[in-house]
Scaffold this motif. Structure first.
Motif, mmCIF file in Angstrom:
data_model
loop_
_atom_site.group_PDB
_atom_site.id
_atom_site.type_symbol
_atom_site.label_atom_id
_atom_site.label_comp_id
_atom_site.label_asym_id
_atom_site.label_seq_id
_atom_site.Cartn_x
_atom_site.Cartn_y
_atom_site.Cartn_z
ATOM 1 N N GLN A 5 -13.971 5.483 -1.201
ATOM 2 C CA GLN A 5 -12.629 5.308 -0.630
ATOM 3 C C GLN A 5 -11.688 6.407 -1.089
ATOM 4 O OE1 GLN A 5 -11.680 2.970 1.709
ATOM 5 N NE2 GLN A 5 -9.854 4.265 1.771
ATOM 6 N N LEU A 6 -11.843 6.879 -2.322
ATOM 7 C CA LEU A 6 -11.023 7.988 -2.807
ATOM 8 C C LEU A 6 -11.168 9.224 -1.933
ATOM 9 C CD1 LEU A 6 -11.477 7.789 -6.689
ATOM 10 C CD2 LEU A 6 -9.290 7.791 -5.476
ATOM 11 N N GLY A 7 -12.356 9.409 -1.384
ATOM 12 C CA GLY A 7 -12.604 10.557 -0.519
ATOM 13 C C GLY A 7 -12.139 10.365 0.914
ATOM 14 N N LYS A 8 -11.670 9.165 1.240
ATOM 15 C CA LYS A 8 -11.233 8.875 2.611
ATOM 16 C C LYS A 8 -9.715 8.729 2.708
ATOM 17 C CE LYS A 8 -13.719 5.813 4.850
ATOM 18 N NZ LYS A 8 -14.444 4.536 5.114
ATOM 19 N N VAL A 9 -9.180 7.721 2.072
ATOM 20 C CA VAL A 9 -7.733 7.464 2.075
ATOM 21 C C VAL A 9 -7.370 6.832 0.744
ATOM 22 C CG1 VAL A 9 -5.838 6.146 3.087
ATOM 23 C CG2 VAL A 9 -7.595 7.091 4.574
ATOM 24 N N THR A 10 -6.404 7.408 0.041
ATOM 25 C CA THR A 10 -5.955 6.815 -1.215
ATOM 26 C C THR A 10 -4.723 5.945 -1.029
ATOM 27 O OG1 THR A 10 -4.599 8.746 -1.737
ATOM 28 C CG2 THR A 10 -6.872 8.715 -2.589
ATOM 29 N N THR A 40 1.402 1.846 8.005
ATOM 30 C CA THR A 40 0.182 2.102 8.783
ATOM 31 C C THR A 40 -0.974 1.398 8.091
ATOM 32 O OG1 THR A 40 -0.074 4.197 7.583
ATOM 33 C CG2 THR A 40 0.914 4.305 9.779
ATOM 34 N N PRO A 41 -1.370 0.230 8.575
ATOM 35 C CA PRO A 41 -2.373 -0.588 7.879
ATOM 36 C C PRO A 41 -3.782 -0.008 7.941
ATOM 37 C CG PRO A 41 -1.732 -1.613 9.937
ATOM 38 C CD PRO A 41 -0.839 -0.427 9.773
ATOM 39 N N TYR A 42 -4.690 -0.636 7.213
ATOM 40 C CA TYR A 42 -6.078 -0.185 7.123
ATOM 41 C C TYR A 42 -6.979 -1.403 7.062
ATOM 42 C CZ TYR A 42 -3.902 -0.383 2.511
ATOM 43 O OH TYR A 42 -3.146 -0.755 1.431
ATOM 44 N N PRO A 43 -8.254 -1.255 7.423
ATOM 45 C CA PRO A 43 -9.121 -2.429 7.599
ATOM 46 C C PRO A 43 -9.471 -3.163 6.314
ATOM 47 C CG PRO A 43 -10.346 -0.390 7.991
ATOM 48 C CD PRO A 43 -8.898 -0.009 7.899
ATOM 49 N N GLY A 44 -9.533 -2.476 5.169
ATOM 50 C CA GLY A 44 -9.957 -3.137 3.939
ATOM 51 C C GLY A 44 -9.055 -4.295 3.549
ATOM 52 N N TYR A 45 -7.774 -4.131 3.739
ATOM 53 C CA TYR A 45 -6.805 -5.187 3.420
ATOM 54 C C TYR A 45 -7.132 -6.453 4.202
ATOM 55 C CZ TYR A 45 -1.994 -6.870 2.315
ATOM 56 O OH TYR A 45 -0.898 -7.567 1.859
ATOM 57 N N THR A 95 5.138 -0.927 -2.247
ATOM 58 C CA THR A 95 4.562 0.395 -2.012
ATOM 59 C C THR A 95 3.063 0.446 -2.281
ATOM 60 O OG1 THR A 95 6.664 1.458 -2.547
ATOM 61 C CG2 THR A 95 4.688 2.830 -2.663
ATOM 62 N N PHE A 96 2.636 -0.071 -3.421
ATOM 63 C CA PHE A 96 1.230 0.058 -3.801
ATOM 64 C C PHE A 96 0.410 -1.209 -3.575
ATOM 65 C CE2 PHE A 96 3.352 3.315 -6.405
ATOM 66 C CZ PHE A 96 2.638 4.438 -6.007
ATOM 67 N N GLY A 97 1.031 -2.288 -3.130
ATOM 68 C CA GLY A 97 0.315 -3.547 -2.977
ATOM 69 C C GLY A 97 -0.843 -3.448 -1.992
ATOM 70 N N GLY A 98 -2.044 -3.821 -2.445
ATOM 71 C CA GLY A 98 -3.219 -3.725 -1.585
ATOM 72 C C GLY A 98 -3.678 -2.302 -1.373
ATOM 73 N N ASN A 99 -3.526 -1.477 -2.395
ATOM 74 C CA ASN A 99 -3.969 -0.074 -2.324
ATOM 75 C C ASN A 99 -5.406 0.026 -1.824
ATOM 76 O OD1 ASN A 99 -5.674 1.999 -4.149
ATOM 77 N ND2 ASN A 99 -3.790 2.945 -3.429
ATOM 78 N N PRO A 100 -5.713 0.966 -0.916
ATOM 79 C CA PRO A 100 -7.060 1.034 -0.312
ATOM 80 C C PRO A 100 -8.201 1.168 -1.319
ATOM 81 C CG PRO A 100 -5.541 2.443 0.890
ATOM 82 C CD PRO A 100 -4.802 1.964 -0.324
ATOM 83 N N VAL A 101 -7.996 1.909 -2.403
ATOM 84 C CA VAL A 101 -9.059 2.106 -3.378
ATOM 85 C C VAL A 101 -9.319 0.814 -4.144
ATOM 86 C CG1 VAL A 101 -9.834 3.444 -5.373
ATOM 87 C CG2 VAL A 101 -8.490 4.550 -3.568
ATOM 88 N N ALA A 102 -8.242 0.136 -4.551
ATOM 89 C CA ALA A 102 -8.395 -1.138 -5.255
ATOM 90 C C ALA A 102 -9.034 -2.180 -4.344
ATOM 91 C CB ALA A 102 -7.043 -1.619 -5.764
ATOM 92 N N VAL A 103 -8.649 -2.181 -3.071
ATOM 93 C CA VAL A 103 -9.227 -3.130 -2.116
ATOM 94 C C VAL A 103 -10.724 -2.882 -1.949
ATOM 95 C CG1 VAL A 103 -9.276 -3.745 0.331
ATOM 96 C CG2 VAL A 103 -7.103 -3.678 -0.895
#
Length: 449
Positions: free
Chosen positions: A91-96, A103-108, A320-328
């Motif tokens: 995920q770090l290599g895709k979107v941090t 702009t949401p993302y699917p992992g969330y 701002t950081f809630g549900g960060n893509p890397v943590a998700v």
């Protein structure tokens, strides 16, 4: 000290430690720390960790410690679990970061689905992801107030909910969490809990006492939420009497009060179930997760009945950081690891070994008043020998002795007299037997003092 068990390996202090504890490099760093880190960020054991794997922490001096704390319940599935590392790295290599509310993302969405599936109850649920346990508590209270139109919130004696302004007011202990930090928010009330070892009450009796306080000292018309840890964490792994939590939930439902289960420490496979609420057949209105959810990355969740969660207006929740893509991504890997490796069974195995071993020690040490807990969330309370009177500060003596033998233990309890075990689920039987021997020796030293 060498302990040989029925397992295939033996463990000795010499295999773990190469210097005194703390070692010279840790002492140097600790001196440097005193000049640049605020004193309020205290330190229990001044050993500075260089790396970690599975059940082991390795400090900058090369000493290995058997970690029975897991970062206070965070690295439940083991330090640097490879599946978590791989998922986070990809995920770090895709979107941090994008900010989900822009702009949401699917992992969330995937993690919200997973939480809806694993939390107790078959009703429709919705989730908001945030950064920490205290932030989850704050949001749960905010949502409950919006849903009910009421202001007051009640927490239980011996509870711990965080170090933010609101959560400080919800904690049982003032020192050190809120001393000098006032004024604290109002409309927060503490009420009696169920503590079977000390109060001797049945679940029904303890619930009646709690409800009497809620009705007489707060008033139903003003009460938005009652928050409870199904098994209290900092309070000393207090397990309520059977039926206690259910009576509270029934009362809340009948009176339009939101029942919030704080599973920040007890959730995510810690007790041999996905959530400790399951042990009591409890279906909370809102359930809070953090700590073990993301394998060491900062993440927390508020999951609740859809109609309650939807009470907040658009834009009223998030950050701002809630549900960060890397943590998700890490969290989704944690759920997969627990399922694919049957780590719920491992949690039960660990609980059985620790409970049986501590009961054996209890026969040798009258200072062990009670052994309690479920799964990989086990504790024992230290008392004045032969009584139920707490021995204040005793847990720190035991933990200090254990650290000198390469075992990291955590203290707890409102009187500082509880040793809690929060091992990650990769710890082996021979390591646990070594830990029990270390505890045995530490209690001998305590009792001789």
């Amino acid at each position: 000290m060498t302990v040989t068990t029925n397992a295939t390996t033996s463990v000795s202090r010499e295999q773990l430690l190469v210097t005194d504890v703390p070692g010279p490099e840790s002492r140097r760093l600790h001196d440097e720390r005193s000049h640049v880190v605020a004193d309020g960020v205290s330190c229990v054991l001044p050993v500075y960790i260089d790396h970690a794997t599975g059940p082991f922490l390795v400090d900058v001096d090369g000493n290995r410690f058997i970690d029975l704390g897991s970062g206070i319940g965070v690295t439940t599935i083991g330090h640097t679990n490879q599946a978590v590392v791989d998922a986070a790295t990809e995920q770090l290599g895709k979107v941090t970061h994008t900010l989900f509310t822009v702009t949401p993302y699917p992992g969330y969405v995937a993690l919200a689905n997973k939480l809806a599936d694993k939390t107790p109850g078959s009703h429709q649920k919705k989730t908001v992801l945030v950064n920490s346990g205290a932030e989850a508590v704050e949001n749960a209270v905010k949502i409950a107030r919006k849903y009910t139109g009421r202001r007051a919130v009640a927490a239980l004696d011996h509870a711990f909910h965080g170090r933010t302004s609101l959560t400080m007011a919800m904690n049982h202990k003032a020192a050190p969490y809120s001393t000098g930090f006032g004024p604290l928010p109002g409309d927060v009330h503490c009420v009696p809990n169920s503590y079977p070892f000390r109060d001797g009450l049945t679940g029904e009796q303890a619930a009646a006492r709690t409800i009497a306080h809620l009705e007489q000292r707060i008033g139903v018309s003003d009460l938005a939420a009652l928050i409870a840890e199904p098994i209290q964490g900092e309070g000393g792994f207090v397990v309520p009497a059977p039926g206690y939590l259910n009576k509270l939930q029934d009362w809340c439902t009948a009176n339009g009060v939101v029942f919030i289960a704080d599973e920040i420490q007890s959730g995510i496979a810690r007790t041999g179930t996905w959530f400790a609420s399951e042990l009591f057949d409890l279906v909370p209105d809102v359930i809070l997760t953090a700590k073990g959810i993301a394998g060491g990355l900062p993440l927390a969740g508020v999951t609740g009945r859809a109609e309650i969660m939807d009470a907040a207006q658009p834009g009223g929740l998030g950050g701002t950081f809630g549900g960060n893509p890397v943590a998700v991504a890490a969290a989704l890997a944690v759920f997969e690891e627990i399922e694919s490796r049957d780590l719920l069974a491992e949690s039960k195995r660990i609980g059985s070994t620790l409970t049986n071993g501590l009961h054996r020690l209890q026969q040798r040490h009258s200072s062990i008043g009670e052994v309690r807990g479920h799964g990989a969330m086990i504790a024992f309370e230290i008392v004045r020998p032969g009584t139920q009177t707490p021995l204040p500060g005793a847990a720190s003596v035991v933990a200090e002795q254990a650290a000198a033998e390469g075992v990291l233990l955590l203290t707890a309890g409102s009187d500082g007299n509880v040793i809690r075990f929060l091992p990650n689920l990769t710890v082996t039987e021979d390591l646990l037997e070594y830990v029990l021997q270390v505890v045995d020796d530490a209690l001998l030293i305590l009792e001789a003092a």
